[in-house]
Design a protein around this motif. Sequence first.
Motif, short mmCIF file in Angstrom:
data_model
loop_
_atom_site.label_atom_id
_atom_site.label_comp_id
_atom_site.label_asym_id
_atom_site.label_seq_id
_atom_site.Cartn_x
_atom_site.Cartn_y
_atom_site.Cartn_z
N ALA A 1 13.81 9.55 -7.20
CA ALA A 1 14.26 10.94 -7.44
C ALA A 1 15.64 10.98 -8.11
O ALA A 1 16.08 12.03 -8.57
CB ALA A 1 14.26 11.73 -6.14
N ILE A 2 16.32 9.84 -8.16
CA ILE A 2 17.63 9.79 -8.85
C ILE A 2 17.42 9.64 -10.37
O ILE A 2 18.27 10.01 -11.16
CB ILE A 2 18.50 8.64 -8.27
N ALA A 3 16.27 9.13 -10.77
CA ALA A 3 15.98 8.92 -12.21
C ALA A 3 16.01 10.25 -12.96
O ALA A 3 15.61 11.27 -12.40
CB ALA A 3 14.60 8.28 -12.36
N ASN B 1 0.81 -1.24 0.00
CA ASN B 1 0.00 0.00 0.00
C ASN B 1 0.83 1.28 0.00
O ASN B 1 0.67 2.14 0.88
CB ASN B 1 -0.92 0.03 1.22
N LEU B 2 1.67 1.38 -0.98
CA LEU B 2 2.58 2.54 -1.01
C LEU B 2 1.90 3.80 -1.52
O LEU B 2 0.98 3.71 -2.35
CB LEU B 2 3.77 2.22 -1.92
N PRO B 3 2.39 4.96 -1.08
CA PRO B 3 1.93 6.20 -1.69
C PRO B 3 2.30 6.19 -3.18
O PRO B 3 3.27 5.56 -3.58
CB PRO B 3 2.72 7.29 -0.96
N LYS B 4 1.51 6.91 -3.96
CA LYS B 4 1.70 6.84 -5.43
C LYS B 4 2.87 7.72 -5.87
O LYS B 4 2.86 8.93 -5.69
CB LYS B 4 0.42 7.28 -6.13
N LEU B 5 3.84 7.03 -6.47
CA LEU B 5 5.05 7.72 -6.95
C LEU B 5 4.73 8.73 -8.04
O LEU B 5 5.25 9.85 -8.02
CB LEU B 5 6.01 6.64 -7.47
N LEU B 6 3.89 8.32 -8.99
CA LEU B 6 3.67 9.18 -10.16
C LEU B 6 2.36 9.98 -10.05
O LEU B 6 1.68 10.20 -11.03
CB LEU B 6 3.70 8.34 -11.44
N GLN B 7 2.08 10.42 -8.84
CA GLN B 7 0.93 11.31 -8.66
C GLN B 7 1.44 12.62 -8.06
O GLN B 7 2.07 12.63 -7.01
CB GLN B 7 -0.09 10.66 -7.73
N MET B 8 1.14 13.71 -8.76
CA MET B 8 1.58 15.02 -8.29
C MET B 8 0.84 15.37 -7.00
O MET B 8 -0.23 14.81 -6.72
CB MET B 8 1.29 16.10 -9.33
N ASN B 9 1.37 16.33 -6.25
CA ASN B 9 0.70 16.73 -5.01
C ASN B 9 -0.75 17.16 -5.23
O ASN B 9 -1.59 17.00 -4.36
CB ASN B 9 1.45 17.88 -4.33
N TRP C 1 7.79 15.22 -14.56
CA TRP C 1 8.66 14.47 -13.65
C TRP C 1 9.61 15.42 -12.90
O TRP C 1 9.86 15.26 -11.71
CB TRP C 1 9.45 13.36 -14.36
N GLU C 2 10.12 16.42 -13.59
CA GLU C 2 11.01 17.39 -12.92
C GLU C 2 10.29 18.05 -11.74
O GLU C 2 10.85 18.25 -10.68
CB GLU C 2 11.49 18.46 -13.91
N LYS C 3 9.00 18.36 -11.95
CA LYS C 3 8.21 18.99 -10.89
C LYS C 3 7.94 17.99 -9.76
O LYS C 3 8.00 18.33 -8.59
CB LYS C 3 6.86 19.46 -11.43
N ARG C 4 7.60 16.77 -10.15
CA ARG C 4 7.31 15.73 -9.15
C ARG C 4 8.56 15.45 -8.32
O ARG C 4 8.49 15.28 -7.11
CB ARG C 4 6.82 14.46 -9.88
N ARG C 5 9.71 15.41 -9.00
CA ARG C 5 10.97 15.16 -8.30
C ARG C 5 11.21 16.26 -7.25
O ARG C 5 11.60 15.98 -6.12
CB ARG C 5 12.12 15.11 -9.33
N ALA C 6 10.93 17.50 -7.63
CA ALA C 6 11.11 18.61 -6.68
C ALA C 6 10.16 18.45 -5.49
O ALA C 6 10.54 18.71 -4.34
CB ALA C 6 10.89 19.93 -7.39
N GLU C 7 8.95 17.99 -5.76
CA GLU C 7 7.99 17.76 -4.65
C GLU C 7 8.52 16.69 -3.70
O GLU C 7 8.43 16.82 -2.48
CB GLU C 7 6.63 17.28 -5.21
N ILE C 8 9.06 15.61 -4.29
CA ILE C 8 9.58 14.50 -3.47
C ILE C 8 10.77 14.99 -2.63
O ILE C 8 10.85 14.70 -1.43
CB ILE C 8 9.99 13.32 -4.38
#
Length: 363
Positions: free
Chosen positions: A275-277, A10-18, A29-36
Motif C-alpha cells: 500500500a506504500i507503492a 498461500n498468501l491472499p492475492k495482492l492484485l485482486q480487487m474485492n 491500484w488506487e482503488k485496491r490500495r483503498a480496499e487494503i
Amino acid sequence: MIQEELKNRNLPKLLQMNDGTLCNTATLWEKRRAEILDLFSREVYGYMPTPPTDTTYHIISTYDDAVAGFAIYYRIRITFSTPKGPFSFDVEFYTPKTVIHVPLLLHLQFNDSPLHRVYPVEDIIKNGFATMLVRYCDIMPDKNDFSQGLAGMYLKGNQRESPTEWGAIGCWAFAASRIMDVIETMDFIDSKRVAIIGHSRLGKTAMWCAANDKRFALAVINASGNTGASLSRGNEGETIEDITKMFPHWFCENYYKYANHESEAPFDQHEIVAAIAPRGVYICSGDSDMWAGPKSEFLCALAASPVYEMLGLKGLVTPDAFPLSETCMGDGLLAYSVHSGGHYIGRFEWENIMKLMKNRYIN
Ligand code: GCU
C-alpha cells in the motif's frame, strides 16, 4: 527457489480487487490500495480519526552550534485539536546550517532504549540531511490503557467501545502524520523528500503511517517482525497469538480473532507494505533476529514487489535466492537488507538509508 517458498505460504492475492477482478492499471491500484487500507483498519490496527486541520508548532528551544557547529538544533512543540481539546507533543531536530530545502530523516524513537544503539546524527548532517526525532511515549504510553496520551483525547467512555477502534500503533502513526503537517509548513525542509524510520514496534508504526500517508517518500521498516513487514503465514518467529497476548493494546480488538488462525485471515502483511507503492520502501532484517522472522520479512518484500512491476517500476531486485548477510538489495523502489546480527538498527542500515535517499532524490 524463492518464488517456490513464497507459493507455499498461500498468501491472499495482492492484485485482486474485492470483487475478484484483476488489478492491472494505476487507476485500479488506487482503488485496491483503498480496499487494503480499509481492511487493515477494520481488522488489524483500527481506524484513525479524521486528521485535524489546525496542526501548528512553536519553538521551545534552539541551539545554533550543534553537531560540532554543523547544525542548528530545535526543540519544537506540535499542537492540534482533538475532541477533548488541544494535544501537544515535542519533537527535536537537527538541520545542517548550509543546506536549504533539505531532505529529512524522521526517526521514531524509543525513549531511553538501548535498542537504538546507533543514531549517527553527525553523519546524517554531513551528508546533507536534516533529522527529527520523536519519542513514542510522548505521544501515547506503551500500555493497555486508552485513557492516557493521544488515545485518551479521542476515547468516548472509559475504554475502547468498538472492535475497530484504534490501538497504540495507530496513535503513534497518526502523530507522525501530524509531524508531516508541520514539516509541510517549514520552507527550509523539502517535504517531498522525507523518510520515516522506525525499528521493531516503531517499524510497524512507520509502515502503517506511510501506508496511510502519501506524503512520505520512503518508509524504513527495520526488524518490524510480526504484524510489521513479516508474513504472518508460516512465520518462523512470533505469531499473532504471541503478539496479541503480550501487546493487545497495539491493535484493534478485531485482530485478536486471528490468533492461531493466520491462514484464514483475509490479509497478510505484504499487502500493507504494498500500500506504500509507488513510493519507496526499505525493509531491513537481522539474520539472527528469529523472533522477527528474517525469512518472512524477505518473503514479504518479495510478495509486495509485483505492485511496482504492475505499475511499470522496479520493485525488489533480487537474485533467485535468499540474500546473504550484509547484503542490501537497493536497485528498485522496494529495498531489502539483512545484517549479520540480531534485533537492532545499526550503522549498516543508516548508511543504506542515506544511499537510497541520495540515489533517488539527490543525485
Ligand atoms: C517484542 C514484540 C515484537 C516487537 C518488539 C519491539 O519483542 O514481540 O513484536 O517488534 O517487542 O518492539 O522491540
